[in-house]
Design a protein around this motif. Structure first.
Motif, short mmCIF file in Angstrom:
data_model
loop_
_atom_site.label_atom_id
_atom_site.label_comp_id
_atom_site.label_asym_id
_atom_site.label_seq_id
_atom_site.Cartn_x
_atom_site.Cartn_y
_atom_site.Cartn_z
N GLN A 161 0.87 -1.18 0.01
CA GLN A 161 -0.06 -0.14 0.11
C GLN A 161 0.79 1.19 0.09
O GLN A 161 0.54 2.25 -0.59
CB GLN A 161 -0.95 -0.14 1.54
CG GLN A 161 -1.69 1.10 1.46
CD GLN A 161 -2.91 1.71 0.28
OE1 GLN A 161 -2.98 0.44 -0.60
NE2 GLN A 161 -3.27 2.67 0.24
N TRP B 156 0.46 7.19 5.23
CA TRP B 156 0.29 5.72 5.02
C TRP B 156 0.34 5.19 6.61
O TRP B 156 -0.28 4.13 7.05
CB TRP B 156 1.61 5.29 4.35
CG TRP B 156 1.90 3.60 4.37
CD1 TRP B 156 1.14 2.88 4.07
CD2 TRP B 156 2.86 3.18 5.30
NE1 TRP B 156 1.68 1.60 4.25
CE2 TRP B 156 2.75 1.67 5.26
CE3 TRP B 156 3.89 3.50 6.37
CZ2 TRP B 156 3.47 0.82 6.01
CZ3 TRP B 156 4.54 2.56 6.85
CH2 TRP B 156 4.38 1.23 7.01
N TRP C 70 -3.10 5.18 7.95
CA TRP C 70 -3.72 4.25 7.08
C TRP C 70 -3.44 2.90 7.86
O TRP C 70 -4.32 2.08 8.34
CB TRP C 70 -3.14 3.95 5.92
CG TRP C 70 -4.02 2.70 5.02
CD1 TRP C 70 -5.31 2.88 4.49
CD2 TRP C 70 -3.57 1.70 4.93
NE1 TRP C 70 -5.40 1.57 4.13
CE2 TRP C 70 -4.47 0.80 4.21
CE3 TRP C 70 -2.25 0.87 5.20
CZ2 TRP C 70 -4.15 -0.41 3.87
CZ3 TRP C 70 -2.10 -0.27 4.84
CH2 TRP C 70 -3.09 -1.03 4.04
#
Length: 652
Positions: free
Chosen positions: A130, A218, A221
């Motif tokens: 990701q 990130w 996340w």
């Protein structure tokens, strides 16, 4: 219809019995069927009654005409006092207290959560992918190579690819081709407060500010992906490995004196008020006070609503009732008093109960200080705590109190409001069955499923068949076999590699006056012939492959070879039967789990590790790994026997 008539009543003196006794062969039956003569069904739906007095009589028989001078509740006035529980404690105090502020995850998730990314290499590598996608979308593909070089994701190759096929596939796909999300998130999270740009620049990445923004996005996340303590400690600190259950406590904060609730046997993944025991409460004469205490009154008077349940009798004559429950079809014997009482309550007194909706913060201990109900006649009636007919307190929902705590009278009207959580449990990452074996006088822990090298589960039964053999090495070609003995002696019958024994041992510190035992994890030893020259022969290729797999398995301890024989000891592969994480080096030396003897009953138990997914009251998605314990499948038999003597040629 058959009408029985007495011969004496009919004044029949002498007559043939056949004249007054009906012939069974002449019995006929009639059916009453509706015969509509018109298309209009209005008259049938009106259901006119030819005898209204009959309905009045039935109402009188059911006490519907009895006047009680009682009104229906239309309003309420109440006051609720409470103490919030703002700290999560370890029973022994070995773990620092965890704050439970407003908006904290539910207690189940806070207690059960254990490492996620570090325990699931595939998910860890996918989380790193990701980050690579975010970097490419932001136009910073140049930062991908330095991150892959500094934090490569590792998925180890399985020792037996046939048994761990998922580990073999994901090793070939993701090993070294993604970022280690666990290591990078831990390192970058520590550098964010100090020097995030310096951390990125040290990796050889140009223009660090742009990459730092992507990394921060990130990192948020990753924090939302799962409840991950980002530690390598394995299980949750509240998990008790000796009892295979969770234990924790809740305590108040900013309230004097302190309140304390303990949950020592939490196992099923669903917390409620009855899981807690009050361990510390105010003494008589002490008032609960403090800035954090709750004194709640509704802003608007709440309106009571009638309690409803499936199958409840209808309020009106022609109203269709709920067909999900048919009270008329429920049978009850004369001795089944509980069912008869339930039916009487549901059918006679079911409409006497009302609900009062109240919204209160969770994780708090509450008591109703004032409660007044106003009916439609304007009469306000105080509602005290429920009591039995003899005047004693009704304690059906009373919380249990430890003997060292305050008298139970202080908690007669208190209830802990626990947050409701409906979690979905995924397929088991690890599944262990513990059972008793009376023939072998042992307890066994059978690993059904464990995590492979990728983190996905594998079937240990299939793997164990590839780690055992009942054959022996064949003699070399051309050699003359020695004459066999008439009797064959077997020291021990083989046991599957996924069966871990638990042996009774004396509890540490036990005295002759207070002697008790525990169940300590042992090992099963399998001896195989490992003569190198004979293993190299093609006829012994199958046994040679088994020996090679045994020597490569990380959970199998190989003993030194002696006289062409080598023993292999099978240790648990999963984390449930260990006190340290699966990758700890102490598995063969000091990691010997001890269970309390009463935790493995005759019915056995089943323990699972699995992903849990739920949403809290705010709609936030929560993902974590937790454990649960359920009743087992009864006793079992391993087939373990010692000192068997058989005749050569298969005779007994």
């Amino acid at each position: 219809m058959v009408l029985k008539v007495s011969a004496t009543a009919a004044k029949v003196v002498a007559v043939d019995l056949k004249a007054i006794r009906p012939d069974p062969s002449a019995t006929t039956w009639s059916r009453l069927e509706p015969l509509p003569t018109a298309d209009d069904v209005g008259l049938g739906l009106q259901a006119p009654v030819a005898d209204p007095l009959w309905l009045l009589a039935r109402q009188w028989q059911f006490n519907e005409l009895q006047g009680e001078d009682a009104g229906s509740p239309i309003g309420a006035r109440l006051r609720v006092q409470g103490v919030p529980m703002r700290r999560l404690l370890h029973p022994s105090g070995a773990v620092p207290a965890t704050a439970l502020p407003e908006g904290a995850p539910p207690l189940e998730a806070m207690v059960e959560q254990e490492r996620v990314l570090a325990a699931h290499p595939k998910l860890n590598a996918q989380a790193g992918q990701q980050l690579l996608r975010l970097l490419r979308a932001a136009g910073r593909a140049d930062a991908v190579a330095p991150l892959l070089a500094a934090f490569p994701a590792a998925i180890a190759a399985p020792s037996d690819p046939a048994a761990d096929n998922a580990g073999f596939v994901w090793h070939r796909l993701l090993h070294g081709r993604s970022v280690d999300a666990h290591v990078l998130a831990t390192a970058f999270g520590a550098a964010v407060a100090d020097d995030a740009e310096g951390f990125v620049a040290a990796l050889g990445i140009a223009d660090p500010p742009a990459v730092v923004e992507v990394l921060k996005r990130w990192l948020r996340w990753v924090d939302d992906l799962a409840l991950d303590p980002r530690s390598d400690s394995g299980a949750s600190p509240y998990w008790n490995p000796q009892r295979l259950e969770y234990g924790f406590a809740l305590a108040s904060e900013g309230v004097q004196p302190e309140l304390r609730l303990e949950a020592d046997e939490y196992v099923d993944g669903r917390l409620d008020w009855d899981d807690f025991v009050v361990a510390s409460v105010p003494q008589p004469g002490q008032a609960v006070a403090g800035a954090a205490a709750i004194d709640w009154r509704p802003a608007r008077p709440p309106m009571p609503a009638m309690a409803r349940y499936p199958g409840m009798p209808a309020d009106r004559y022609w109203e269709f009732e709920d067909g999900r429950l048919n009270f008329g079809a429920m049978g009850a014997a004369k001795s089944d008093l509980a069912r008869l009482a339930l039916l009487e309550y549901a059918l006679v007194f079911g409409n006497d109960w009302y609900l009062l909706p109240v919204t209160l913060p969770v994780n708090a201990l509450y008591r109703v200080a004032e409660f007044f109900v106003r009916d439609n006649f304007g009469i306000e009636v105080p509602i005290p705590p429920a009591r039995n007919l003899d005047g004693s307190q009704w304690t059906m929902f009373e919380m249990s109190v430890r003997a060292a705590a305050a008298p139970r009278a202080r908690l007669d009207d208190c209830l802990f409001l626990c947050p409701a959580l409906h979690a979905q449990e995924g397929p088991a990452l690890e599944h262990v069955v513990l059972m008793r074996d009376e023939m072998a006088n042992l307890a066994w822990a059978i690993e059904k499923r464990v995590q492979g090298t990728s983190g996905d589960p594998l079937d240990r039964r299939f793997e164990s068949t590839r780690l055992s053999t009942t054959q022996t090495l064949r003699v070399p070609l051309g050699a003359v076999p020695a004459p066999g003995a008439p009797l064959q002696h077997t020291l021990q019958t083989p046991v599957a590699a996924n069966w871990i024994p638990f042996l009774p041992v004396k509890r540490a510190g036990a005295t002759p006056a207070n002697w008790s035992i525990q169940l300590q994890r042992g090992v099963v030893v399998q001896h195989l012939q490992v003569d190198a020259a004979r293993l190299a022969e093609p006829r012994n290729a199958e046994i040679a492959a088994v020996v090679e797999r045994l020597r490569a398995a990380p959970f199998v301890e190989a003993k030194p070879e002696q006289a062409g024989l080598q023993g292999f000891m099978f240790h648990p592969r999963g984390e449930i039967l260990r006190t340290t994480p699966a990758d700890a080096a102490s598995l063969f030396t000091t990691d010997f789990l001890r269970l309390e003897d009463e935790e493995v009953p005759r019915d056995g138990i089943e323990v699972r590790r699995a992903f849990n997914y739920a949403r809290d009251a705010s709609g936030r998605a929560l993902l974590w790994i937790g454990r649960s314990k359920n009743t087992g499948r009864g006793e079992g038999a391993s087939g373990l026997r010692f000192d068997l003597v058989r005749r050569a040629g298969g005779g007994g």
